[in-house]
Design a protein around this motif. Structure first.
Motif, mmCIF file in Angstrom:
data_model
loop_
_atom_site.group_PDB
_atom_site.id
_atom_site.type_symbol
_atom_site.label_atom_id
_atom_site.label_comp_id
_atom_site.label_asym_id
_atom_site.label_seq_id
_atom_site.Cartn_x
_atom_site.Cartn_y
_atom_site.Cartn_z
ATOM 1 N N VAL A 18 7.093 -0.373 -2.113
ATOM 2 C CA VAL A 18 6.420 -1.446 -1.399
ATOM 3 C C VAL A 18 4.920 -1.270 -1.592
ATOM 4 O O VAL A 18 4.380 -0.190 -1.374
ATOM 5 C CB VAL A 18 6.769 -1.407 0.108
ATOM 6 N N ARG A 19 4.239 -2.321 -2.034
ATOM 7 C CA ARG A 19 2.804 -2.285 -2.284
ATOM 8 C C ARG A 19 2.121 -3.360 -1.444
ATOM 9 O O ARG A 19 2.639 -4.467 -1.311
ATOM 10 C CB ARG A 19 2.495 -2.557 -3.758
ATOM 11 N N LEU A 20 0.963 -3.031 -0.877
ATOM 12 C CA LEU A 20 0.195 -3.962 -0.059
ATOM 13 C C LEU A 20 -1.222 -4.082 -0.585
ATOM 14 O O LEU A 20 -1.751 -3.135 -1.165
ATOM 15 C CB LEU A 20 0.115 -3.458 1.388
ATOM 16 N N SER A 21 -1.840 -5.213 -0.335
ATOM 17 C CA SER A 21 -3.258 -5.364 -0.662
ATOM 18 C C SER A 21 -4.072 -4.663 0.423
ATOM 19 O O SER A 21 -3.544 -4.304 1.490
ATOM 20 C CB SER A 21 -3.639 -6.839 -0.715
ATOM 21 N N ILE A 22 -5.365 -4.500 0.190
ATOM 22 C CA ILE A 22 -6.230 -3.868 1.183
ATOM 23 C C ILE A 22 -6.251 -4.703 2.461
ATOM 24 O O ILE A 22 -6.138 -4.167 3.564
ATOM 25 C CB ILE A 22 -7.661 -3.670 0.625
ATOM 26 N N GLY A 23 -6.372 -6.019 2.321
ATOM 27 C CA GLY A 23 -6.389 -6.907 3.483
ATOM 28 C C GLY A 23 -5.095 -6.854 4.280
ATOM 29 O O GLY A 23 -5.112 -6.832 5.519
ATOM 30 N N GLU A 24 -3.966 -6.859 3.585
ATOM 31 C CA GLU A 24 -2.673 -6.772 4.265
ATOM 32 C C GLU A 24 -2.546 -5.463 5.031
ATOM 33 O O GLU A 24 -2.083 -5.435 6.169
ATOM 34 C CB GLU A 24 -1.536 -6.883 3.247
ATOM 35 N N ALA A 25 -2.964 -4.370 4.404
ATOM 36 C CA ALA A 25 -2.886 -3.062 5.049
ATOM 37 C C ALA A 25 -3.789 -3.007 6.279
ATOM 38 O O ALA A 25 -3.390 -2.488 7.326
ATOM 39 C CB ALA A 25 -3.272 -1.967 4.060
ATOM 40 N N ALA A 26 -4.994 -3.555 6.167
ATOM 41 C CA ALA A 26 -5.927 -3.553 7.299
ATOM 42 C C ALA A 26 -5.356 -4.350 8.473
ATOM 43 O O ALA A 26 -5.414 -3.897 9.624
ATOM 44 C CB ALA A 26 -7.273 -4.118 6.861
ATOM 45 N N ARG A 27 -4.791 -5.516 8.193
ATOM 46 C CA ARG A 27 -4.191 -6.320 9.261
ATOM 47 C C ARG A 27 -2.994 -5.615 9.875
ATOM 48 O O ARG A 27 -2.821 -5.624 11.090
ATOM 49 C CB ARG A 27 -3.772 -7.688 8.728
ATOM 50 N N LEU A 28 -2.170 -5.007 9.049
ATOM 51 C CA LEU A 28 -0.970 -4.329 9.536
ATOM 52 C C LEU A 28 -1.312 -3.177 10.475
ATOM 53 O O LEU A 28 -0.671 -2.995 11.508
ATOM 54 C CB LEU A 28 -0.159 -3.802 8.339
ATOM 55 N N PHE A 29 -2.353 -2.409 10.134
ATOM 56 C CA PHE A 29 -2.716 -1.247 10.936
ATOM 57 C C PHE A 29 -3.791 -1.557 11.976
ATOM 58 O O PHE A 29 -4.165 -0.683 12.758
ATOM 59 C CB PHE A 29 -3.169 -0.105 10.025
ATOM 60 N N LYS A 44 -7.285 9.512 -0.393
ATOM 61 C CA LYS A 44 -6.272 9.745 0.625
ATOM 62 C C LYS A 44 -5.120 8.751 0.577
ATOM 63 O O LYS A 44 -4.089 8.966 1.201
ATOM 64 C CB LYS A 44 -6.917 9.723 2.009
ATOM 65 N N ILE A 45 -5.306 7.665 -0.156
ATOM 66 C CA ILE A 45 -4.265 6.639 -0.281
ATOM 67 C C ILE A 45 -4.011 6.391 -1.763
ATOM 68 O O ILE A 45 -4.944 6.167 -2.524
ATOM 69 C CB ILE A 45 -4.678 5.325 0.413
ATOM 70 N N ARG A 46 -2.742 6.406 -2.150
ATOM 71 C CA ARG A 46 -2.370 6.140 -3.544
ATOM 72 C C ARG A 46 -2.363 4.623 -3.780
ATOM 73 O O ARG A 46 -1.988 3.852 -2.907
ATOM 74 C CB ARG A 46 -0.994 6.719 -3.855
ATOM 75 N N TYR A 47 -2.754 4.236 -4.994
ATOM 76 C CA TYR A 47 -2.823 2.811 -5.326
ATOM 77 C C TYR A 47 -2.675 2.625 -6.832
ATOM 78 O O TYR A 47 -2.765 3.558 -7.605
ATOM 79 C CB TYR A 47 -4.153 2.208 -4.861
ATOM 80 N N ILE A 48 -2.440 1.379 -7.200
ATOM 81 C CA ILE A 48 -2.495 0.958 -8.597
ATOM 82 C C ILE A 48 -3.355 -0.297 -8.624
ATOM 83 O O ILE A 48 -3.626 -0.894 -7.582
ATOM 84 C CB ILE A 48 -1.104 0.690 -9.203
ATOM 85 N N LEU A 61 0.164 4.898 2.743
ATOM 86 C CA LEU A 61 -0.543 4.352 3.906
ATOM 87 C C LEU A 61 0.019 4.912 5.210
ATOM 88 O O LEU A 61 -0.738 5.281 6.112
ATOM 89 C CB LEU A 61 -0.415 2.829 3.936
ATOM 90 N N LEU A 62 1.335 4.980 5.305
ATOM 91 C CA LEU A 62 1.948 5.529 6.508
ATOM 92 C C LEU A 62 1.546 6.975 6.721
ATOM 93 O O LEU A 62 1.185 7.386 7.824
ATOM 94 C CB LEU A 62 3.472 5.420 6.437
ATOM 95 N N GLN A 63 1.620 7.747 5.662
ATOM 96 C CA GLN A 63 1.263 9.155 5.749
ATOM 97 C C GLN A 63 -0.205 9.304 6.166
ATOM 98 O O GLN A 63 -0.532 10.099 7.041
ATOM 99 C CB GLN A 63 1.510 9.833 4.408
ATOM 100 N N TRP A 64 -1.098 8.541 5.565
ATOM 101 C CA TRP A 64 -2.518 8.582 5.898
ATOM 102 C C TRP A 64 -2.751 8.182 7.347
ATOM 103 O O TRP A 64 -3.534 8.811 8.058
ATOM 104 C CB TRP A 64 -3.291 7.660 4.947
ATOM 105 N N SER A 65 -2.070 7.139 7.813
ATOM 106 C CA SER A 65 -2.289 6.645 9.175
ATOM 107 C C SER A 65 -1.876 7.670 10.228
ATOM 108 O O SER A 65 -2.445 7.694 11.318
ATOM 109 C CB SER A 65 -1.544 5.331 9.402
ATOM 110 N N GLN A 66 -0.908 8.505 9.899
ATOM 111 C CA GLN A 66 -0.451 9.510 10.859
ATOM 112 C C GLN A 66 -1.398 10.699 10.958
ATOM 113 O O GLN A 66 -1.316 11.479 11.900
ATOM 114 C CB GLN A 66 0.949 9.987 10.493
#
Length: 75
Positions: A18-29, A44-48, A61-66
């Motif tokens: 599952v991949r999210l954009s920066i905006g999607e991740a910011a809204r989600l968290f 701290k966050i893996r991306y492509i 993202l989950l790991q980083w948020s914890q």
């Protein structure tokens, strides 16, 4: 047979990642997108990068948020 135009990313277990954009991740968290960008810069966050856009690993993202402390009323 129809071809899909969206790339499929698989994690090591063989399931689709599952991949999210920066905006999607910011809204989600519930945080600012700059917070996500700082974490990316710090490694701290893996991306492509897909079509000049960052796509962030949801598990990363989950790991980083914890690991992030909650800061209230930062001045």
């Amino acid at each position: 047979m129809e071809k899909s135009h969206s790339p499929k990313f698989q994690n090591p277990s063989g399931t689709e990642a599952v991949r999210l954009s920066i905006g999607e991740a910011a809204r989600l968290f519930g945080i600012h997108s700059r917070t996500i960008q700082r974490a990316i810069k710090d490694g701290k966050i893996r991306y492509i990068v897909v079509r000049s856009r960052y796509k962030l690993s949801f598990s990363s993202l989950l790991q980083w948020s914890q690991t992030q402390p909650t800061i209230r009323r930062k001045r």
